[in-house]
Design an enzyme around this catalytic site. Structure first.
Site, short mmCIF file in Angstrom:
data_model
loop_
_atom_site.label_atom_id
_atom_site.label_comp_id
_atom_site.label_asym_id
_atom_site.label_seq_id
_atom_site.Cartn_x
_atom_site.Cartn_y
_atom_site.Cartn_z
N LYS A 186 17.80 -23.90 40.56
CA LYS A 186 18.99 -24.51 39.96
C LYS A 186 19.83 -23.39 39.36
O LYS A 186 19.40 -22.71 38.43
CB LYS A 186 18.54 -25.50 38.89
CG LYS A 186 19.64 -26.14 38.07
CD LYS A 186 20.64 -26.92 38.87
CE LYS A 186 20.06 -27.98 39.76
NZ LYS A 186 20.99 -28.77 40.53
N HIS A 313 17.36 -35.21 47.53
CA HIS A 313 17.75 -34.88 46.15
C HIS A 313 16.79 -35.51 45.14
O HIS A 313 16.14 -36.51 45.42
CB HIS A 313 19.17 -35.42 45.93
CG HIS A 313 19.62 -35.42 44.51
ND1 HIS A 313 19.80 -36.58 43.78
CD2 HIS A 313 19.92 -34.42 43.67
CE1 HIS A 313 20.22 -36.29 42.57
NE2 HIS A 313 20.29 -34.98 42.47
#
Ligand code: GKR
Ligand code: MG
Length: 416
Positions: A186, A313
């Site tokens: 991330k 996701h």
């Protein structure tokens, strides 16, 4: 008594512990929110569902709970249509309505599977793999949630990760604990060159393992092109570098790397412009907002038709969601990449009984029991519901939480 008729939908908001994970919006708060559904049929069969939390989603699920009693649990299309019609006047976004219909559909499928004695993957056409690969979801993070309002700091057993060495160390821990074979970082937290260095450090530490980077639209089109060039041959794909279908299309026109999204294509009406503009090469599906497990299977067929690769996701979640993700991923032939999951960050607070869902060798075995194959732990549900009530946390606010430590912090997308 009609055994397939829905008697009641019980909607329970919960809160559970979450580490201080950094992203382009700020930092995760000490508690994350989810909503657990128990769909009770007239014969007492209970189907489980899990949705992201927050007051708006809670109110919509509570509205759905008024719509579904009396409907047949096998009528999932009618159930979704009834909920959708009820929400339409107040919730114009089809994407937003999708979160509600999706969670209820999963609970219906779990109940159907329990009635039939078959796993949910069978209701989706059958599993084409008996285990689903997941990627280690790496985050820049603080060592602990700092002390606030007279409370002590809350640490965890992951430690700090604020530079390439910290990220490699976290990846090693993820691999030791769960056997992950692919890694997603991330990003959107530090200047792009620092995140490029972290990816290159991962590539060196884990040669041959697929890597991805997701800055959640923290970059301009120009910066995105620069990062794509720098990481050509290093990443399997670059996820949501720039904002919107137009922004992604502008990057894609010049990017040596495939671009992936879970941000600019999140509703059916986004597919046509994204495909016309060749904005994405990988779609991260998410049954939580694409209308449920069957619609996700249909979405996979659309992607296959247009040559778009598939990944999945994730948001902070617990075991009911992981089970649902695993069943649908198992039933999608064209799953091209390992799926995302936040589960390692949150599994200590699960609401399902341990033993069925295990992340081992970077995979989750597809549960073979009836329905989703997981069992709700009512004591855990009660504890986490009380935590929700006592905490007063009602919406996710990564930016507001960051500002409590750094009042100058601004949400700025793109930032670089
Ligand atoms: O949990 O910080 C996070 C993630 O950034 C999450 O909110 C995103 O929805 O994981 C997600 C993503 O892939 O964009
Ligand atoms: Mg993403």
């Amino acid at each position: 008594m009609n055994p397939t008729r829905i008697r009641e939908l019980i909607v329970t908001p919960i809160a559970f512990r979450d580490p201080p994970l950094l992203n382009s919006n700020g930092v995760h708060e000490p508690l994350a929110l989810r909503i657990i559904l128990q769909l009770v049929l007239e014969d007492g069969t209970v189907g489980l569902g899990e949705s992201p939390g927050g007051t708006a989603r809670l109110e919509r699920l509570q509205a759905a709970a008024k719509v579904v009693p009396g409907m047949d649990v096998f009528d999932t299309t009618a159930v979704a249509a009834a909920i959708d019609a009820d929400l339409l006047p107040t919730v114009p976004s089809s994407h937003e309505r999708g979160w509600t219909t999706s969670a209820v559909e999963v609970a219906c499928l779990d109940a159907q599977g329990k009635l039939l004695g078959r796993p949910v993957s069978d209701l989706l056409g059958g599993a084409v793999r008996d285990a689903v690969p997941f990627a280690a979801y790496l985050f820049y993070k603080w060592a602990e949630h700092p002390a606030l309002d007279g409370r002590v700091a809350i640490g965890d057993d992951w430690g700090e990760a604020l530079d390439p060495a910290g990220i490699v160390q976290q990846a090693r821990l993820m691999q030791q604990r769960y056997g992950f074979r692919s890694f997603k970082l991330k990003g959107g937290v530090f200047p792009p060159d620092e995140e490029i260095a972290a990816i290159k450090a991962l590539a060196k530490a884990f040669p041959g393992h697929p890597l991805r980077l997701d800055p959640n639209t923290a970059w301009t089109v120009e910066t995105s092109k620069y990062v794509a060039r720098e990481l050509d041959g290093v990443l399997e794909y670059l996820e949501d570098p720039a904002k919107g279908i137009e922004g992604m299309a502008a990057v894609a026109a010049d990017s040596p790397l495939p671009l992936a999204t879970n941000m600019c294509v999140i509703a059916w009406e986004h597919l046509k412009p994204a495909i016309e503009q060749n904005a994405i090469q990988v779609l991260l599906t998410d049954h939580h907002y694409w209308g449920g497990l069957r619609r996700t299977r249909e979405l996979a067929a659309v992607c296959e038709a247009f040559g778009i690769a598939l990944s999945m996701h994730s948001n902070s979640h617990l075991g009911i969601s992981l089970a649902a993700m695993t069943h649908v991923a198992a039933a999608i032939p064209n799953l091209d990449h390992s799926c995302d999951t936040h589960y390692p960050w949150n599994s200590a607070d699960d609401v399902v009984r341990p033993g069925i869902l295990e992340l081992r060798d970077g995979e989750v075995k597809v549960p073979t029991g009836p329905g989703l194959g997981v069992e709700l732990d009512l004591d855990a549900l009660d504890r986490l519901h009380r935590l929700y009530l006592d905490s007063g946390v009602r919406t996710r606010d990564d930016t507001g939480y960051m500002r409590r430590f750094d009042p100058t912090y601004e949400l700025k997308l793109p930032r670089w």
